[in-house]
Design an enzyme around this catalytic site. Sequence first.
Site, mmCIF file in Angstrom:
data_model
loop_
_atom_site.group_PDB
_atom_site.id
_atom_site.type_symbol
_atom_site.label_atom_id
_atom_site.label_comp_id
_atom_site.label_asym_id
_atom_site.label_seq_id
_atom_site.Cartn_x
_atom_site.Cartn_y
_atom_site.Cartn_z
ATOM 1 N N VAL A 1 37.405 35.433 28.307
ATOM 2 C CA VAL A 1 36.881 36.566 28.742
ATOM 3 C C VAL A 1 37.888 37.333 29.400
ATOM 4 C CG1 VAL A 1 34.263 35.930 28.616
ATOM 5 C CG2 VAL A 1 35.718 35.931 30.709
ATOM 6 N N LYS A 2 38.891 36.987 29.841
ATOM 7 C CA LYS A 2 39.896 37.662 30.709
ATOM 8 C C LYS A 2 40.725 38.346 30.078
ATOM 9 C CE LYS A 2 37.456 35.326 34.112
ATOM 10 N NZ LYS A 2 38.062 34.294 35.050
#
Length: 400
Positions: free
Chosen positions: A195-196
Amino acid sequence: MSREAPPIRRPAVMEPYVPYSRQNIDEDDIRAVVKVLRSDWLTTGPLVEEFERAVAAATGATHAVAVANGTAALHAAMFGLGIAPGDEVIVPAITFAATANCVIYQGGTPVFADVHPTTLLLDPTSVERLVSPRTKAIISVDYAGQPCDYDALRQLASEHGSSLVADACHALGARYKGTPVGSLAELSTFSFHPVKPITTAEGGMVTTHSDALAQRMRHFRNHGITTDHRQREVEGSWFYEMTDLGFNYRLSDLQCALGLSQLGRLDGWMHRRQALARRYDAAFAETPEITPLIKQPEVDHAYHLYVVKLTADGPAKLRQEVFTRLRAAGVGVNVHYIPVHLHPYYQRTLGTRPGLCPNAEAAYEQILSLPLFPAMTDTHVDDIVGILTDTVGAVSSQRG
Ligand SMILES: *Cc1c(COP(=O)(O)O)cnc(C)c1O
């Protein structure tokens, strides 16, 4: 409660579900990883250094040390600074638990500071009230991808002889007054979780200008051993020494190949995130009960998260109700974060209690993270805005 709010219609574009964040993998990424699979090195090989050099270049740091994940990066930073029992490290209350946990790993004590209500960034005035002769470091968080108040925090750290560590896990690519995140603190940590901003599946990095800290962390990620197996191969020697207690926190060549491939697309992704955030901002400018967090003028915001506060004078469970209805409508909203000092572990071990960080606790009742990732379309944003606005209106009007 007077009546049930009407059900929310789910636009076709939300099928099946829009998550709050999602990785972006293309054929170049796949080719890069497959190439490593066919090579001699699967784990620590030439691509680790190449990825480290690329991240150092992107962040303006002198050194980058690749590690297994963002949590390991924070642990390595705490080890690098020599955090030990009796030391205090100031951390913001609104962050992922790992920001505080890394202090405990070293036997130190996290001290929870409050955040600014409009940005949820670590508030320097709260930090100032908490610094003591035991304060060895301050860990700031570039929450949601927005750089924290680096000038004020650096000033505070240097006045009190402590170190500033930036948990920049949300903020790869962001800038503060034109300078990239990663070169603004003594140590900065990054995560490459899917998700980064970029991903290596699991992965992390610590950046620094300090030769000595970089060296300490390189040993730490490999059991505290002074040479790695490639060096020994080159030097034709079997000899090594374990000088510190370290861990196996290595990042593999497979993962670094993916990271290198992803890093090339970071700028484009960040611009797309910024454009989507501007579209949300413009839509919510008309809706007083939905208040986006404030972007400071001096930053280039990486927009890892797009966070709004639900400020309607609605029923006590407004956020819960809105969250449930949006999830049911296929919108992957989330909440970042539960104030860390309220987790049972910290209440039990450190005796932290509600009331400790009032801004963080008040914000926690109102915040909602809306979907934001580079592959999202403008139509996604418009539909999410429509669903959220309708839902907030319907739930607020339920008050009896
Ligand atoms: C993701 C994250 C971490 C931990 O990173 P992992 O790679 O999941 O270990 C630490 N701090 C913050 C603020 C994060 O968002």
